[in-house]
Design a protein around this motif. Structure first.
Motif, PDB file in Angstrom:
ATOM      1  N   TYR A  60     -27.019 -23.564  35.717  1.00 47.69           N
ATOM      2  CA  TYR A  60     -27.438 -24.663  34.861  1.00 47.69           C
ATOM      3  C   TYR A  60     -26.651 -24.597  33.571  1.00 47.69           C
ATOM      4  O   TYR A  60     -26.392 -23.526  33.038  1.00 47.69           O
ATOM      5  N   GLU A  61     -26.307 -25.761  33.093  1.00 49.07           N
ATOM      6  CA  GLU A  61     -25.630 -25.844  31.796  1.00 49.07           C
ATOM      7  C   GLU A  61     -26.490 -26.666  30.850  1.00 49.07           C
ATOM      8  O   GLU A  61     -26.941 -27.752  31.205  1.00 49.07           O
ATOM      9  N   PHE A  62     -26.716 -26.096  29.703  1.00 46.65           N
ATOM     10  CA  PHE A  62     -27.499 -26.788  28.672  1.00 46.65           C
ATOM     11  C   PHE A  62     -26.610 -27.010  27.468  1.00 46.65           C
ATOM     12  O   PHE A  62     -25.772 -26.177  27.127  1.00 46.65           O
ATOM     13  N   GLN A  63     -26.843 -28.116  26.817  1.00 43.76           N
ATOM     14  CA  GLN A  63     -26.109 -28.398  25.592  1.00 43.76           C
ATOM     15  C   GLN A  63     -26.538 -27.397  24.522  1.00 43.76           C
ATOM     16  O   GLN A  63     -27.741 -27.132  24.359  1.00 43.76           O
ATOM     17  N   PRO A  64     -25.598 -26.815  23.797  1.00 44.58           N
ATOM     18  CA  PRO A  64     -25.965 -25.847  22.750  1.00 44.58           C
ATOM     19  C   PRO A  64     -26.921 -26.430  21.710  1.00 44.58           C
ATOM     20  O   PRO A  64     -27.813 -25.734  21.228  1.00 44.58           O
ATOM     21  N   ALA A  65     -26.753 -27.692  21.368  1.00 46.14           N
ATOM     22  CA  ALA A  65     -27.628 -28.319  20.372  1.00 46.14           C
ATOM     23  C   ALA A  65     -29.067 -28.387  20.885  1.00 46.14           C
ATOM     24  O   ALA A  65     -30.027 -28.154  20.133  1.00 46.14           O
ATOM     25  N   LEU A  66     -29.235 -28.676  22.172  1.00 38.79           N
ATOM     26  CA  LEU A  66     -30.573 -28.738  22.764  1.00 38.79           C
ATOM     27  C   LEU A  66     -31.247 -27.369  22.718  1.00 38.79           C
ATOM     28  O   LEU A  66     -32.426 -27.256  22.368  1.00 38.79           O
ATOM     29  N   VAL A  67     -30.501 -26.335  23.043  1.00 32.56           N
ATOM     30  CA  VAL A  67     -31.037 -24.972  22.999  1.00 32.56           C
ATOM     31  C   VAL A  67     -31.399 -24.598  21.562  1.00 32.56           C
ATOM     32  O   VAL A  67     -32.465 -24.029  21.305  1.00 32.56           O
ATOM     33  N   ALA A  68     -30.537 -24.931  20.623  1.00 26.84           N
ATOM     34  CA  ALA A  68     -30.787 -24.600  19.218  1.00 26.84           C
ATOM     35  C   ALA A  68     -32.018 -25.321  18.700  1.00 26.84           C
ATOM     36  O   ALA A  68     -32.894 -24.703  18.067  1.00 26.84           O
ATOM     37  N   PHE A  69     -32.127 -26.616  18.950  1.00 24.30           N
ATOM     38  CA  PHE A  69     -33.278 -27.373  18.461  1.00 24.30           C
ATOM     39  C   PHE A  69     -34.570 -26.910  19.117  1.00 24.30           C
ATOM     40  O   PHE A  69     -35.621 -26.839  18.484  1.00 24.30           O
ATOM     41  N   SER A  70     -34.519 -26.588  20.401  1.00 23.48           N
ATOM     42  CA  SER A  70     -35.709 -26.077  21.095  1.00 23.48           C
ATOM     43  C   SER A  70     -36.155 -24.750  20.501  1.00 23.48           C
ATOM     44  O   SER A  70     -37.351 -24.532  20.272  1.00 23.48           O
ATOM     45  N   THR A  71     -35.209 -23.878  20.253  1.00 23.09           N
ATOM     46  CA  THR A  71     -35.528 -22.571  19.680  1.00 23.09           C
ATOM     47  C   THR A  71     -36.104 -22.716  18.282  1.00 23.09           C
ATOM     48  O   THR A  71     -37.108 -22.082  17.939  1.00 23.09           O
ATOM     49  N   ILE A  72     -35.497 -23.569  17.472  1.00 20.68           N
ATOM     50  CA  ILE A  72     -35.989 -23.796  16.112  1.00 20.68           C
ATOM     51  C   ILE A  72     -37.383 -24.421  16.143  1.00 20.68           C
ATOM     52  O   ILE A  72     -38.254 -24.063  15.349  1.00 20.68           O
ATOM     53  N   GLY A  73     -37.620 -25.336  17.073  1.00 29.18           N
ATOM     54  CA  GLY A  73     -38.933 -25.970  17.200  1.00 29.18           C
ATOM     55  C   GLY A  73     -40.021 -24.970  17.555  1.00 29.18           C
ATOM     56  O   GLY A  73     -41.112 -24.976  16.981  1.00 29.18           O
ATOM     57  N   ILE A  74     -39.731 -24.092  18.514  1.00 30.36           N
ATOM     58  CA  ILE A  74     -40.702 -23.078  18.908  1.00 30.36           C
ATOM     59  C   ILE A  74     -40.950 -22.102  17.756  1.00 30.36           C
ATOM     60  O   ILE A  74     -42.091 -21.725  17.477  1.00 30.36           O
TER      61      ILE A  74
END
Length: 100
Positions: free
Chosen positions: A3-17
Motif C-alpha cells: 500500500y502506498e499512502f500520501q505522506p501528507a495524509l499520514v502526517a495529518f492523521s498522526t497530528i490529528g491523533i
C-alpha cells in the motif's frame, strides 16, 4: 500487499491523533476535582470551570507580581511598601467579590 499512502495524509492523521490525545489528557486533568474533600462529577464540567478559573487567577497574580518586581527594582523603600500595601488591598477586595 504493497500500500502506498500520501505522506501528507499520514502526517495529518498522526497530528490529528496526537492532538485528540493531548486534548483528552488535558480535559481529564482539568475536569478532576482538585479539592481532596470534594467528589467530582462524572463529566467534570463544573470542576473544569472551577479549575480553569484557578489557573487564570494564578496567571493574573504572576503577571501582577512580575510588574511589581520590575517597578520595585528602581523605587525607594517607602514606595515599595506602599505598592505592596495597595496590592494586598486589591487581593482582599477580589476575595470579597468572590465571596459575594
Amino acid at each position: 500487499k504493497n500500500y502506498e499512502f500520501q505522506p501528507a495524509l499520514v502526517a495529518f492523521s498522526t497530528i490529528g491523533i496526537l492532538g485528540a490525545g493531548l486534548l483528552g489528557i488535558t480535559y481529564s486533568v482539568m475536569s478532576a476535582s482538585w479539592d481532596e474533600n470534594e467528589d467530582g462529577s462524572a463529566l467534570g464540567v463544573d470542576e473544569f470551570k472551577k479549575n480553569l478559573g484557578s489557573i487564570k487567577d494564578g496567571l493574573k497574580r504572576t503577571r501582577e507580581n512580575a510588574i511589581l518586581r520590575e517597578k520595585m527594582s528602581s523605587l525607594p523603600d517607602q514606595e515599595i511598601e506602599q505598592a505592596i500595601s495597595n496590592l494586598d488591598k486589591k487581593e482582599q477586595s477580589d476575595k470579597m467579590k468572590k465571596l459575594s
